[in-house]
Design a protein around this motif. Structure first.
Motif, PDB file in Angstrom:
ATOM      1  N   LEU A   1      -7.022   3.206   7.629  1.00  0.00           N
ATOM      2  CA  LEU A   1      -6.659   4.454   6.958  1.00  0.00           C
ATOM      3  C   LEU A   1      -5.626   4.236   5.840  1.00  0.00           C
ATOM      4  O   LEU A   1      -5.225   5.194   5.171  1.00  0.00           O
ATOM      5  CB  LEU A   1      -6.107   5.450   7.988  1.00  0.00           C
ATOM      6  N   ALA A   2      -5.180   2.990   5.689  1.00  0.00           N
ATOM      7  CA  ALA A   2      -4.170   2.718   4.641  1.00  0.00           C
ATOM      8  C   ALA A   2      -4.779   2.926   3.247  1.00  0.00           C
ATOM      9  O   ALA A   2      -5.958   2.619   3.016  1.00  0.00           O
ATOM     10  CB  ALA A   2      -3.629   1.305   4.810  1.00  0.00           C
ATOM     11  N   ARG A   3      -3.881   3.450   2.234  1.00  0.00           N
ATOM     12  CA  ARG A   3      -4.369   3.709   0.865  1.00  0.00           C
ATOM     13  C   ARG A   3      -4.157   2.509  -0.046  1.00  0.00           C
ATOM     14  O   ARG A   3      -4.861   2.358  -1.039  1.00  0.00           O
ATOM     15  CB  ARG A   3      -3.645   4.914   0.270  1.00  0.00           C
TER      16      ARG A   3
ATOM     17  N   LEU B   1       6.427  -7.119  -0.187  1.00  0.00           N
ATOM     18  CA  LEU B   1       6.793  -5.766  -0.595  1.00  0.00           C
ATOM     19  C   LEU B   1       6.014  -4.696   0.173  1.00  0.00           C
ATOM     20  O   LEU B   1       6.474  -3.556   0.290  1.00  0.00           O
ATOM     21  CB  LEU B   1       6.563  -5.596  -2.096  1.00  0.00           C
ATOM     22  N   ALA B   2       4.795  -5.025   0.714  1.00  0.00           N
ATOM     23  CA  ALA B   2       3.984  -4.005   1.386  1.00  0.00           C
ATOM     24  C   ALA B   2       4.597  -3.670   2.739  1.00  0.00           C
ATOM     25  O   ALA B   2       5.237  -4.489   3.403  1.00  0.00           O
ATOM     26  CB  ALA B   2       2.561  -4.515   1.556  1.00  0.00           C
ATOM     27  N   ARG B   3       4.436  -2.401   3.080  1.00  0.00           N
ATOM     28  CA  ARG B   3       4.961  -1.949   4.375  1.00  0.00           C
ATOM     29  C   ARG B   3       4.018  -2.410   5.522  1.00  0.00           C
ATOM     30  O   ARG B   3       2.849  -2.706   5.297  1.00  0.00           O
ATOM     31  CB  ARG B   3       5.119  -0.445   4.383  1.00  0.00           C
TER      32      ARG B   3
ATOM     33  N   GLY C   1       8.854   3.389   3.194  1.00  0.00           N
ATOM     34  CA  GLY C   1       9.583   4.619   2.915  1.00  0.00           C
ATOM     35  C   GLY C   1       9.111   5.344   1.676  1.00  0.00           C
ATOM     36  O   GLY C   1       9.694   6.361   1.317  1.00  0.00           O
ATOM     37  N   GLU C   2       8.071   4.868   0.983  1.00  0.00           N
ATOM     38  CA  GLU C   2       7.592   5.532  -0.228  1.00  0.00           C
ATOM     39  C   GLU C   2       6.202   6.088   0.016  1.00  0.00           C
ATOM     40  O   GLU C   2       5.426   5.535   0.787  1.00  0.00           O
ATOM     41  CB  GLU C   2       7.563   4.552  -1.398  1.00  0.00           C
ATOM     42  N   ASP C   3       5.919   7.196  -0.716  1.00  0.00           N
ATOM     43  CA  ASP C   3       4.602   7.810  -0.625  1.00  0.00           C
ATOM     44  C   ASP C   3       3.698   7.400  -1.777  1.00  0.00           C
ATOM     45  O   ASP C   3       2.496   7.686  -1.753  1.00  0.00           O
ATOM     46  CB  ASP C   3       4.727   9.350  -0.632  1.00  0.00           C
ATOM     47  N   THR C   4       4.273   6.772  -2.789  1.00  0.00           N
ATOM     48  CA  THR C   4       3.491   6.398  -3.957  1.00  0.00           C
ATOM     49  C   THR C   4       3.067   4.960  -3.853  1.00  0.00           C
ATOM     50  O   THR C   4       3.569   4.173  -3.032  1.00  0.00           O
ATOM     51  CB  THR C   4       4.323   6.585  -5.226  1.00  0.00           C
TER      52      THR C   4
END
Length: 647
Positions: A51-53, A41-43, A26-29
């Motif tokens: 493509l994950a950052r 903790l990782a989604r 749910g976070e963009d940061t």
């Protein structure tokens, strides 16, 4: 450095410090968290993980393999122990992967390789070319079972024989089909072919041979029948079979079953048509065979340890015929037994009736078919040539004279039947007879006759009869002259003269042809030539007759001519009639004699040409008859059936 390289270096340095960069759900940061907490903790990346950052990511994948535990263990070995997670979710077929992004991407590649899922099972039918399907399937199954305890990688699948179609059915995963096909090709090789002898005892050779052809040779479960070959040896009563080992075993089993089966003798009544011979003659021959001990055929005894119908092992190389064969000896049918044979003939239909055992009836039928065959006919053409020559010379002189001496009259004459006139004739008579004739007459004094005659004759007589005769029969060609004579029956009161018979003279030819192999003819011939050589000495006796006869046997090719001739008869006669003493005087003696010189010569030739007519439909005879009718100018009087169009 590029941004990707700089970011990968940053995440590696964070991991060395036991830190990780994650993106929480749910976070963009991005957040930097301790490495041991990064997996929780990782989604979970739903899209392409590449493509994950974040530096540490989590992915969820569904397992398709039948053995998920083995796949999960392999994934754990691919992920680092610190910060790497490979966990199978309980009560589901999902696996959760977590760790640094490069390691997770490598684990996904490994997952694609290991997790192929349940493979599709293929069913394929392969023809058995050389070995029976059942035998080949059993052999392959035994080999695959032995491999399980030796090879680490087990060959998955199985092979089943389709005996009815002569094929093998492969049931295996798609990736294993090539291995099964290779194994089938390896063992599907041609069997060795051997030759063995079989001796049927209970049934005839022909019946047993037909049964083997229909049962053993045509059995698809025994493989292809290209190498099957069977020879019926009637001379030794054996069946010479060339086949594979499987067919030899089937042949032996069938013969043992036939010999061990108790079948009561079956008796039937049959009639056999006789087409080309007299049924009575053929029946007499069959009865002579039965009386001589040919009532039934029995095979010789075999060793006690050999079962009935056992095969003789082949001698020498594969396919070679054995060097020794059993011999069949005839045994007479026992009186009153079930194998008695009763034969009779029906003259009206020219058939032979037979009642007895079926096996004996089959032998009788085969024997009748061998003996009752159409024999070729022979066209015999005869050319008889008679040549005659004759020469006759007649030279004579007749003298007659008369006169008186005183009161006595005298007369002298040398008469030889030339017809000299009497000197007392008042006039010269007419000259008669043949040849040169001269007459001198001095009335009352003398008369003279001179005659000279020469007769030359040359004659030729041709006779060309022909006759059609069957093989081994006798043909007779006669051309005779009959001379009658009288007989006198005298009693005390009366003498009766009646016809006494005839005496024959002429040419008689008897020819008997025998057709041999190679279109050759063996001719037995007799040529008889007879002639009358004079007048009978008494009217009650036949005239004297001379006969010459030639008898011989020759062999010649079909269509060739044999010459029978050289019968030369030459007769020379010299007759001199003269007046004694005066005829002896040289020169002057010719006036008192008559000379007759005759010479005759006759020659006789016979030409025989025999041509075999072999056409089953009598085509040669039809052609020869039509040609002779055309040469004679005779039209065919028989009606012809021609097609007509009826509207």
């Amino acid at each position: 450095m590029t941004e990707e390289s700089l970011w990968a270096t940053t995440n590696r340095l964070l991991a060395e410090k036991s830190l990780a960069c994650v993106q929480a759900p749910g976070e963009d940061t991005l957040s930097v968290v301790p490495l041991e907490k990064a997996a929780t903790l990782a989604r979970i990346e739903e899209e392409d993980p590449a493509l994950a950052r974040a530096g540490t990511i989590r992915v969820l994948r569904e397992l398709r393999s039948d053995e998920p535990n083995a796949v999960v263990e392999a994934l754990r070995a691919a992920l680092p122990k610190e910060g790497g997670v490979a966990l199978q979710l309980a009560a589901s077929a999902n696996v959760l992967l977590a760790g640094q992004k490069p390691q997770v991407l490598q684990a996904l590649v490994l997952l694609d390789l290991l997790d192929a899922g349940p493979r599709e099972t293929i069913v394929e039918e392969v023809p058995a070319k050389n070995v029976p399907a059942v035998t080949l399937a059993t052999l392959i199954e035994q080999v695959s079972q032995k491999r399980k305890g030796i090879d680490r990688e087990e060959l998955k699948g199985s092979v089943v024989a389709n005996a009815g179609a002569g094929t093998l059915v492969i049931v295996a995963p798609e990736g294993e089909l090539s291995a099964w096909r290779a194994m089938i090709d390896r063992f599907d090789r041609k069997e060795a072919v051997t030759t063995r002898n079989y001796v049927p005892r209970r049934f005839g050779l022909g019946e047993t041979a037909r049964l083997l052809d229909e049962v053993v040779r045509a059995d698809p479960t025994l493989g292809p029948s290209d190498d099957w070959r069977m020879v019926v040896d009637d001379l030794t009563g054996t069946l010479v079979v060339t086949a594979t080992q499987g067919r030899h075993e089937a042949t032996l089993a069938l013969l043992e079953r036939l010999e061990s089966t108790e079948i009561p003798g079956r008796r039937e009544l049959r009639s056999f048509a006789v087409e080309y011979r007299e049924a009575e003659d053929l029946l007499a021959m069959l009865e002579a065979l039965l009386e001589g001990g040919a009532g039934e055929m029995q095979a010789p005894e075999r060793p006690a340890e050999a079962p009935a119908g056992a095969a003789e092992p082949a001698q020498g190389a594969t396919g070679a015929l054995p060097t020794s064969n059993p011999v069949v000896r005839p045994v007479a049918a026992r009186s009153g037994s079930e194998e008695d044979l009763t034969l009779s003939v029906d003259s009206g239909t020219n058939r032979i009736l037979a009642f007895g055992d079926v096996r004996l009836l089959a032998q009788v039928e085969e024997l009748i078919g061998t003996l009752d065959v159409q024999h070729p006919q022979v066209m015999i053409e005869t050319l008889a040539v008679s040549l005659s020559e004759s020469q006759m010379r007649d030279l004579g002189v007749e003298l007659a004279g008369q006169g008186t001496v005183g009161s006595a009259e005298w007369g002298l004459a040398s008469l030889f039947g030339l017809g000299a006139p009497a000197p007392s004739d008042p006039a010269l008579p007419s000259i008669e007879g043949s040849g040169f004739t001269g007459v001198i007459l001095d009335q009352g004094s003398y008369a003279a006759v001179v005659r000279a005659l020469e007769v030359l004759n040359e004659g030729r007589v041709l006779s060309a009869p022909r006759v059609l005769v069957a093989n081994h029969e006798e043909a007779t060609l006669d051309s005779v002259l009959q001379s009658p004579y009288l007989t006198t029956n005298a009693t005390n009161t009366v003498a009766t003269t009646s016809f006494g018979g005839t005496s024959d003279a002429g040419t008689s030819i008897q020819v008997s042809p025998h057709i041999t192999d190679g279109d050759r003819l063996r001719l037995e011939y007799t040529v008889s030539i007879s002639t009358f050589v004079g007048q009978p000495t008494d009217p009650a006796l036949p005239p004297p007759r001379q006969e010459n006869q030639l008898t011989s046997v020759v062999t010649l090719p079909d269509g060739y001519t044999v010459v029978i001739g050289g019968l030369d008869v030459e007769t020379e006669t010299k007759a001199v009639t003269q007046v004694p003493v005066l005829g002896w005087i040289p020169g002057i003696g010719e006036l008192f004699k008559s000379r007759i010189v005759s010479r005759t010569k006759s020659r006789f030739f016979v030409f025989l040409r025999c041509s075999v007519l072999r056409g089953q439909g009598f085509e040669e005879l039809r052609y020869l008859s039509g040609r002779e009718m055309a040469d004679a100018g005779i039209e065919d009087p028989w009606p012809r059936l021609e097609p007509r169009i009826i509207r």
